[in-house]
Design a protein around this motif. Structure first.
Motif, PDB file in Angstrom:
ATOM      1  N   GLY A 244       1.135  -1.159   0.309  1.00 25.27           N
ATOM      2  CA  GLY A 244       0.445   0.330  -0.177  1.00 25.27           C
ATOM      3  C   GLY A 244       1.055   1.184   0.669  1.00 25.27           C
ATOM      4  N   THR A 245      -0.001   3.000   0.134  1.00 24.44           N
ATOM      5  CA  THR A 245       1.518   3.422   0.382  1.00 24.44           C
ATOM      6  C   THR A 245       1.938   4.049   1.288  1.00 24.44           C
ATOM      7  OG1 THR A 245      -0.495   4.615   2.375  1.00 24.44           O
ATOM      8  CG2 THR A 245      -0.856   5.030  -0.539  1.00 24.44           C
ATOM      9  N   SER A 246       3.070   4.469   1.787  1.00 26.55           N
ATOM     10  CA  SER A 246       4.625   4.437   2.625  1.00 26.55           C
ATOM     11  C   SER A 246       2.958   4.443   3.554  1.00 26.55           C
ATOM     12  CB  SER A 246       4.993   5.829   2.400  1.00 26.55           C
ATOM     13  OG  SER A 246       5.506   4.863   1.172  1.00 26.55           O
ATOM     14  N   GLN A 247       2.341   5.513   4.399  1.00 24.60           N
ATOM     15  CA  GLN A 247       1.887   6.226   5.376  1.00 24.60           C
ATOM     16  C   GLN A 247       1.244   4.956   5.501  1.00 24.60           C
ATOM     17  OE1 GLN A 247      -0.957   8.917   5.208  1.00 24.60           O
ATOM     18  NE2 GLN A 247      -0.954   9.420   7.656  1.00 24.60           N
ATOM     19  N   LYS A 248       0.797   3.390   4.772  1.00 25.95           N
ATOM     20  CA  LYS A 248      -0.402   2.826   5.363  1.00 25.95           C
ATOM     21  C   LYS A 248       0.630   1.671   5.800  1.00 25.95           C
ATOM     22  CE  LYS A 248      -3.132  -0.634   3.273  1.00 25.95           C
ATOM     23  NZ  LYS A 248      -4.375  -0.806   2.494  1.00 25.95           N
ATOM     24  N   VAL A 249       1.647   1.535   5.266  1.00 19.91           N
ATOM     25  CA  VAL A 249       2.416   0.023   5.556  1.00 19.91           C
ATOM     26  C   VAL A 249       3.826  -0.238   6.573  1.00 19.91           C
ATOM     27  CG1 VAL A 249       2.075  -1.039   3.244  1.00 19.91           C
ATOM     28  CG2 VAL A 249       4.499   0.713   3.480  1.00 19.91           C
ATOM     29  N   VAL A 250       4.178   1.593   6.683  1.00 20.15           N
ATOM     30  CA  VAL A 250       5.402   1.586   7.780  1.00 20.15           C
ATOM     31  C   VAL A 250       3.930   1.712   8.863  1.00 20.15           C
ATOM     32  CG1 VAL A 250       6.134   3.532   9.317  1.00 20.15           C
ATOM     33  CG2 VAL A 250       6.499   3.595   6.266  1.00 20.15           C
ATOM     34  N   LYS A 251       2.893   2.154   9.579  1.00 23.18           N
ATOM     35  CA  LYS A 251       1.632   1.950  10.495  1.00 23.18           C
ATOM     36  C   LYS A 251       1.603   0.040  11.125  1.00 23.18           C
ATOM     37  CE  LYS A 251      -1.091   5.687  10.100  1.00 23.18           C
ATOM     38  NZ  LYS A 251      -2.394   5.541  10.087  1.00 23.18           N
ATOM     39  N   ARG A 252       2.489  -0.562   9.510  1.00 20.59           N
ATOM     40  CA  ARG A 252       1.694  -1.636  10.007  1.00 20.59           C
ATOM     41  C   ARG A 252       3.491  -2.806   9.804  1.00 20.59           C
ATOM     42  NH1 ARG A 252      -2.355  -4.301   7.844  1.00 20.59           N
ATOM     43  NH2 ARG A 252      -4.769  -2.823   6.848  1.00 20.59           N
ATOM     44  N   ALA A 253       4.528  -2.238   9.481  1.00 17.42           N
ATOM     45  CA  ALA A 253       5.387  -3.010   9.388  1.00 17.42           C
ATOM     46  C   ALA A 253       6.072  -3.126  10.870  1.00 17.42           C
ATOM     47  CB  ALA A 253       6.990  -1.693   9.051  1.00 17.42           C
ATOM     48  N   SER A 254       5.993  -2.379  12.338  1.00 14.87           N
ATOM     49  CA  SER A 254       6.551  -2.897  13.446  1.00 14.87           C
ATOM     50  C   SER A 254       5.528  -4.564  13.505  1.00 14.87           C
ATOM     51  CB  SER A 254       6.606  -1.661  14.459  1.00 14.87           C
ATOM     52  OG  SER A 254       6.696  -2.251  15.772  1.00 14.87           O
ATOM     53  N   LEU A 255       4.352  -3.875  13.715  1.00 15.16           N
ATOM     54  CA  LEU A 255       3.439  -5.583  14.442  1.00 15.16           C
ATOM     55  C   LEU A 255       3.810  -6.841  12.832  1.00 15.16           C
ATOM     56  CD1 LEU A 255       1.471  -6.833  15.611  1.00 15.16           C
ATOM     57  CD2 LEU A 255      -0.132  -5.576  13.718  1.00 15.16           C
ATOM     58  N   ILE A 256       3.968  -6.057  11.772  1.00 15.64           N
ATOM     59  CA  ILE A 256       4.089  -7.265  11.113  1.00 15.64           C
ATOM     60  C   ILE A 256       5.460  -8.586  11.570  1.00 15.64           C
ATOM     61  CG2 ILE A 256       4.395  -8.313   8.671  1.00 15.64           C
ATOM     62  CD1 ILE A 256       1.739  -6.444   7.832  1.00 15.64           C
ATOM     63  N   GLY A 257       6.745  -7.022  11.661  1.00 21.68           N
ATOM     64  CA  GLY A 257       8.010  -7.701  12.413  1.00 21.68           C
ATOM     65  C   GLY A 257       7.897  -8.626  13.236  1.00 21.68           C
ATOM     66  N   ASN A 258       6.765  -8.067  14.458  1.00 21.11           N
ATOM     67  CA  ASN A 258       6.899  -8.814  15.857  1.00 21.11           C
ATOM     68  C   ASN A 258       6.452 -10.016  15.549  1.00 21.11           C
ATOM     69  OD1 ASN A 258       4.711  -9.030  17.993  1.00 21.11           O
ATOM     70  ND2 ASN A 258       6.817  -8.827  18.452  1.00 21.11           N
ATOM     71  N   ILE A 259       5.736 -10.418  14.550  1.00 14.23           N
ATOM     72  CA  ILE A 259       4.485 -11.302  14.115  1.00 14.23           C
ATOM     73  C   ILE A 259       5.970 -12.674  14.200  1.00 14.23           C
ATOM     74  CG2 ILE A 259       2.492 -12.650  13.182  1.00 14.23           C
ATOM     75  CD1 ILE A 259       1.114 -10.330  13.054  1.00 14.23           C
ATOM     76  N   SER A 260       6.374 -12.195  12.651  1.00 16.23           N
ATOM     77  CA  SER A 260       7.196 -12.581  12.012  1.00 16.23           C
ATOM     78  C   SER A 260       8.663 -13.389  13.087  1.00 16.23           C
ATOM     79  CB  SER A 260       8.001 -11.986  10.938  1.00 16.23           C
ATOM     80  OG  SER A 260       9.222 -11.010  11.453  1.00 16.23           O
ATOM     81  N   GLN A 261       8.677 -12.117  13.829  1.00  8.79           N
ATOM     82  CA  GLN A 261       9.758 -13.070  14.745  1.00  8.79           C
ATOM     83  C   GLN A 261       9.255 -14.019  15.691  1.00  8.79           C
ATOM     84  OE1 GLN A 261      11.182  -9.021  16.611  1.00  8.79           O
ATOM     85  NE2 GLN A 261      12.546 -10.014  16.539  1.00  8.79           N
ATOM     86  N   GLN A 277      14.842   1.125  -0.949  1.00  5.71           N
ATOM     87  CA  GLN A 277      14.587  -0.105  -0.355  1.00  5.71           C
ATOM     88  C   GLN A 277      14.956   0.773   1.502  1.00  5.71           C
ATOM     89  OE1 GLN A 277      17.352  -3.261  -1.930  1.00  5.71           O
ATOM     90  NE2 GLN A 277      17.774  -3.317   0.258  1.00  5.71           N
ATOM     91  N   LYS A 278      14.698  -0.559   2.445  1.00  8.14           N
ATOM     92  CA  LYS A 278      15.092  -0.080   4.068  1.00  8.14           C
ATOM     93  C   LYS A 278      14.898  -1.065   4.999  1.00  8.14           C
ATOM     94  CE  LYS A 278      12.423   3.868   5.772  1.00  8.14           C
ATOM     95  NZ  LYS A 278      12.990   5.517   6.316  1.00  8.14           N
ATOM     96  N   LYS A 279      15.083  -1.269   6.225  1.00  6.86           N
ATOM     97  CA  LYS A 279      14.867  -2.181   7.366  1.00  6.86           C
ATOM     98  C   LYS A 279      13.405  -1.039   8.177  1.00  6.86           C
ATOM     99  CE  LYS A 279      15.203  -5.794   7.545  1.00  6.86           C
ATOM    100  NZ  LYS A 279      16.464  -6.685   7.059  1.00  6.86           N
ATOM    101  N   ILE A 280      12.911  -1.589   8.276  1.00  6.31           N
ATOM    102  CA  ILE A 280      12.654  -1.127   9.951  1.00  6.31           C
ATOM    103  C   ILE A 280      12.195  -2.730  10.642  1.00  6.31           C
ATOM    104  CG2 ILE A 280      10.279  -0.251  10.962  1.00  6.31           C
ATOM    105  CD1 ILE A 280       9.697   1.252   8.237  1.00  6.31           C
TER     106      ILE A 280
END
Length: 306
Positions: A244-261, A277-280
């Motif tokens: 999605g847009t940057s604003q949309k996916v950045v809000k999800r990045a932390s949660l998805i990263g936590n779930i992936s861990q 590209q970058k890592k959040i």
């Protein structure tokens, strides 16, 4: 019970049972609220006040995620129809187990499996058929003798001995008659999908992002209400994917990263208005244009690992 108290209770129970628990999913729509893991046990939990509010789309996501992550989906709630969920009883919603917080506590903390399941017409238990046959024959009772004792047909007794469920009252009478533990408890873990589900078609409305991932050799499973829009499979790797847009996916990045861990998977957010590209945290943020330049899924895996 307040809207926040029930999820907090579930989190406390899983932590008390020594499971690692993900961040709570506060993104709407959401097909699950928490993921918990201990050893090889992975549990995906949907927390609702009323289990009848769990839709077919939510159940689809829970089943799909469970099958590909080798997890167990559970619905934890307080009520069904106009009644509270009873302790020690398993309810069924679209083929998924639904239980009360008290039943969750008994199973994960106390190690007590629920013995009763709800079905149209009332509450039932499953009889240990082989044991019933053994104790009946040991007591020198024929099928007819036991049928007369219970006021049922010989055929019904034969079905009990084949594993057919019965009412709680009949089960109690059988256990009292033979002084044997004849009720088979319900194992909440080790979920098996009731029916194989066809894959959700990849639609062009996604900006061809998922189509691009398929071009790179990935198997894509589109979600319906999860915090990530797709599971991308590449070899032995699973990538939780949002776009999605940057604003949309950045809000999800932390949660998805936590779930992936918690789930030992990868996390990726694809931004439609981003070029680099970058890592959040643990999540790769990559622009859609950059994604188009990749030729193979292994390149993407290297970026996530980098």
């Amino acid at each position: 019970m307040s809207q926040d108290r029930l999820p907090q209770m579930v989190i406390s129970i899983m932590l008390l049972a020594d499971l690692d628990v993900s961040e709570r999913c506060n993104i709407r729509p959401r097909s699950f609220d928490l993921i918990a893991k201990k050893g090889d046990t992975l549990v995906i939990i949907k927390v609702v006040s009323h289990i009848d509010s769990v839709s077919a789309d939510i159940a689809w996501d829970l089943d799909l995620i469970a099958r590909h992550l080798e997890a167990t989906p559970l619905i934890v709630g307080e009520r069904a129809r106009d009644a509270e969920l009873e302790r020690g009883v398993v309810y069924i919603r679209y083929g998924l187990f639904a239980i009360s917080p008290e039943t969750l506590f008994d199973y994960f903390v106390e190690g007590i499996s629920p013995p009763v399941y709800a079905s149209p017409g009332g509450l039932y238990v499953k009889i240990k058929g082989d044991l019933l046959r053994e104790v009946r024959m040991r007591s020198r009772m024929s099928l007819g003798d036991l049928a007369s004792e219970l006021g049922v047909s010989r055929r019904t007794i034969s079905k009990y001995e084949s594993g057919m469920g019965t009412t709680l009252d009949v089960a109690i009478r059988l256990e009292e008659l033979f002084c044997a533990p004849l009720v088979e408890t319900i194992e909440l873990l080790g979920y098996h999908s009731l029916e194989p589900q066809s894959r959700t078609p990849v639609e062009s409305a996604t900006g061809e992002i998922l189509v691009d991932l398929e071009r790179m050799g990935m198997e894509i499973h589109a979600m319906r209400q999860a915090p990530f829009q797709a599971l991308a499979l590449f070899g032995r790797h699973t990538i939780l994917t949002a776009y999605g847009t940057s604003q949309k996916v950045v809000k999800r990045a932390s949660l998805i990263g936590n779930i992936s861990q918690i789930t030992k998977t990868f996390a990726m957010c694809i931004a439609t208005d981003y070029k680099k590209q970058k890592k959040i945290g643990k999540t790769l943020l990559i622009g859609e244009e950059h994604l188009h330049t990749l030729e193979d899924g292994s390149e993407l895996i290297d970026m996530i690992n980098g």
